[in-house]
Design a protein around this motif. Structure first.
Motif, PDB file in Angstrom:
ATOM      1  N   THR A  34      22.365  28.939  41.413  1.00  0.00           N
ATOM      2  CA  THR A  34      23.317  30.052  41.489  1.00  0.00           C
ATOM      3  C   THR A  34      22.749  31.216  42.302  1.00  0.00           C
ATOM      4  OG1 THR A  34      22.475  30.962  39.416  1.00  0.00           O
ATOM      5  CG2 THR A  34      24.367  29.472  39.262  1.00  0.00           C
ATOM      6  N   SER A  35      21.726  30.951  43.089  1.00  0.00           N
ATOM      7  CA  SER A  35      21.079  32.036  43.829  1.00  0.00           C
ATOM      8  C   SER A  35      22.022  32.694  44.840  1.00  0.00           C
ATOM      9  CB  SER A  35      19.823  31.515  44.536  1.00  0.00           C
ATOM     10  OG  SER A  35      20.165  30.494  45.452  1.00  0.00           O
ATOM     11  N   ALA A  36      23.027  31.983  45.323  1.00  0.00           N
ATOM     12  CA  ALA A  36      23.952  32.540  46.307  1.00  0.00           C
ATOM     13  C   ALA A  36      25.211  33.116  45.657  1.00  0.00           C
ATOM     14  CB  ALA A  36      24.347  31.473  47.322  1.00  0.00           C
ATOM     15  N   VAL A  37      25.246  33.119  44.349  1.00  0.00           N
ATOM     16  CA  VAL A  37      26.424  33.610  43.637  1.00  0.00           C
ATOM     17  C   VAL A  37      26.132  35.011  43.108  1.00  0.00           C
ATOM     18  CG1 VAL A  37      27.976  33.216  41.682  1.00  0.00           C
ATOM     19  CG2 VAL A  37      27.036  31.268  42.947  1.00  0.00           C
ATOM     20  N   ALA A  38      27.013  35.930  43.428  1.00  0.00           N
ATOM     21  CA  ALA A  38      26.834  37.312  42.974  1.00  0.00           C
ATOM     22  C   ALA A  38      27.028  37.394  41.463  1.00  0.00           C
ATOM     23  CB  ALA A  38      27.843  38.224  43.669  1.00  0.00           C
ATOM     24  N   GLU A  39      26.282  38.309  40.847  1.00  0.00           N
ATOM     25  CA  GLU A  39      26.441  38.506  39.410  1.00  0.00           C
ATOM     26  C   GLU A  39      27.849  39.000  39.114  1.00  0.00           C
ATOM     27  OE1 GLU A  39      23.431  41.053  37.852  1.00  0.00           O
ATOM     28  OE2 GLU A  39      21.813  39.852  38.697  1.00  0.00           O
ATOM     29  N   THR A  40      28.400  38.519  38.031  1.00  0.00           N
ATOM     30  CA  THR A  40      29.765  38.864  37.665  1.00  0.00           C
ATOM     31  C   THR A  40      29.820  39.293  36.212  1.00  0.00           C
ATOM     32  OG1 THR A  40      30.561  37.178  39.182  1.00  0.00           O
ATOM     33  CG2 THR A  40      32.140  38.007  37.597  1.00  0.00           C
ATOM     34  N   ALA A  41      30.350  40.461  35.966  1.00  0.00           N
ATOM     35  CA  ALA A  41      30.529  40.922  34.596  1.00  0.00           C
ATOM     36  C   ALA A  41      31.964  40.661  34.137  1.00  0.00           C
ATOM     37  CB  ALA A  41      30.212  42.404  34.488  1.00  0.00           C
ATOM     38  N   GLN A  42      32.899  40.691  35.074  1.00  0.00           N
ATOM     39  CA  GLN A  42      34.306  40.486  34.759  1.00  0.00           C
ATOM     40  C   GLN A  42      34.933  39.694  35.895  1.00  0.00           C
ATOM     41  OE1 GLN A  42      35.832  41.542  31.937  1.00  0.00           O
ATOM     42  NE2 GLN A  42      37.739  40.614  32.557  1.00  0.00           N
ATOM     43  N   VAL A  43      35.512  38.528  35.587  1.00  0.00           N
ATOM     44  CA  VAL A  43      36.058  37.681  36.643  1.00  0.00           C
ATOM     45  C   VAL A  43      37.448  38.103  37.094  1.00  0.00           C
ATOM     46  CG1 VAL A  43      34.675  35.685  36.021  1.00  0.00           C
ATOM     47  CG2 VAL A  43      36.908  35.984  34.964  1.00  0.00           C
ATOM     48  N   GLY A  44      38.163  38.831  36.267  1.00  0.00           N
ATOM     49  CA  GLY A  44      39.494  39.283  36.643  1.00  0.00           C
ATOM     50  C   GLY A  44      39.572  40.791  36.548  1.00  0.00           C
ATOM     51  N   GLY A  45      40.651  41.319  37.000  1.00  0.00           N
ATOM     52  CA  GLY A  45      40.835  42.765  36.895  1.00  0.00           C
ATOM     53  C   GLY A  45      41.027  43.176  35.443  1.00  0.00           C
ATOM     54  N   LEU A  46      40.497  44.313  35.102  1.00  0.00           N
ATOM     55  CA  LEU A  46      40.677  44.812  33.748  1.00  0.00           C
ATOM     56  C   LEU A  46      42.037  45.479  33.635  1.00  0.00           C
ATOM     57  CD1 LEU A  46      37.159  46.384  33.067  1.00  0.00           C
ATOM     58  CD2 LEU A  46      38.079  44.262  32.154  1.00  0.00           C
ATOM     59  N   VAL A  47      42.835  44.980  32.716  1.00  0.00           N
ATOM     60  CA  VAL A  47      44.172  45.517  32.525  1.00  0.00           C
ATOM     61  C   VAL A  47      44.380  45.742  31.035  1.00  0.00           C
ATOM     62  CG1 VAL A  47      46.645  45.073  32.777  1.00  0.00           C
ATOM     63  CG2 VAL A  47      45.047  44.253  34.517  1.00  0.00           C
ATOM     64  N   ASN A  48      44.789  46.936  30.679  1.00  0.00           N
ATOM     65  CA  ASN A  48      45.075  47.231  29.286  1.00  0.00           C
ATOM     66  C   ASN A  48      46.530  46.868  29.025  1.00  0.00           C
ATOM     67  OD1 ASN A  48      45.318  48.169  26.731  1.00  0.00           O
ATOM     68  ND2 ASN A  48      44.682  50.260  27.163  1.00  0.00           N
ATOM     69  N   VAL A  49      46.732  45.822  28.237  1.00  0.00           N
ATOM     70  CA  VAL A  49      48.093  45.369  27.966  1.00  0.00           C
ATOM     71  C   VAL A  49      48.643  45.956  26.663  1.00  0.00           C
ATOM     72  CG1 VAL A  49      47.837  43.220  29.231  1.00  0.00           C
ATOM     73  CG2 VAL A  49      47.237  43.287  26.813  1.00  0.00           C
ATOM     74  N   TRP A  50      47.858  46.806  26.026  1.00  0.00           N
ATOM     75  CA  TRP A  50      48.302  47.418  24.783  1.00  0.00           C
ATOM     76  C   TRP A  50      49.061  48.702  25.042  1.00  0.00           C
ATOM     77  CZ3 TRP A  50      42.646  46.757  23.027  1.00  0.00           C
ATOM     78  CH2 TRP A  50      42.419  45.438  22.728  1.00  0.00           C
ATOM     79  N   ARG A  51      49.769  49.114  24.072  1.00  0.00           N
ATOM     80  CA  ARG A  51      50.512  50.367  24.177  1.00  0.00           C
ATOM     81  C   ARG A  51      49.544  51.545  24.077  1.00  0.00           C
ATOM     82  NH1 ARG A  51      50.011  52.433  19.301  1.00  0.00           N
ATOM     83  NH2 ARG A  51      50.071  51.114  17.464  1.00  0.00           N
TER      84      ARG A  51
END
Length: 83
Positions: A34-51
């Motif tokens: 995985t040396s060529a793979v950037a570190e990832t903390a979140q694979v998708g966009g953070l979206v708040n779906v709660w009210r």
């Protein structure tokens, strides 16, 4: 022993086998380059779906405990989880 889960010998054998399979799968993943793979903390966009939070009155202890199978002095009473 530290967790004091109280597992039977059969459960310990079954869970031990399952844990071993999980650890083997992790070992397999560790073999991937995985040396060529950037570190990832979140694979998708953070979206708040709660009210939005809106202050409002509490439901009160009596209503919260209305369907409680057992209560004691205004609190839920539950069985012991450890012997």
């Amino acid at each position: 022993m530290l967790a004091r889960l109280g597992l039977s010998a059969e459960e310990m054998e079954r869970y031990g086998t399952q844990l071993d399979a999980i650890l083997q799968a992790i070992d397999k993943l560790n073999e991937v380059d995985t040396s060529a793979v950037a570190e990832t903390a979140q694979v998708g966009g953070l979206v708040n779906v709660w009210r939005e939070d809106e202050p409002r009155e509490s439901i009160g202890a009596e209503r919260a405990l209305a369907n409680a199978p057992d209560r004691d002095d205004g609190m839920f009473r539950v069985g012991a989880i450890q012997e």
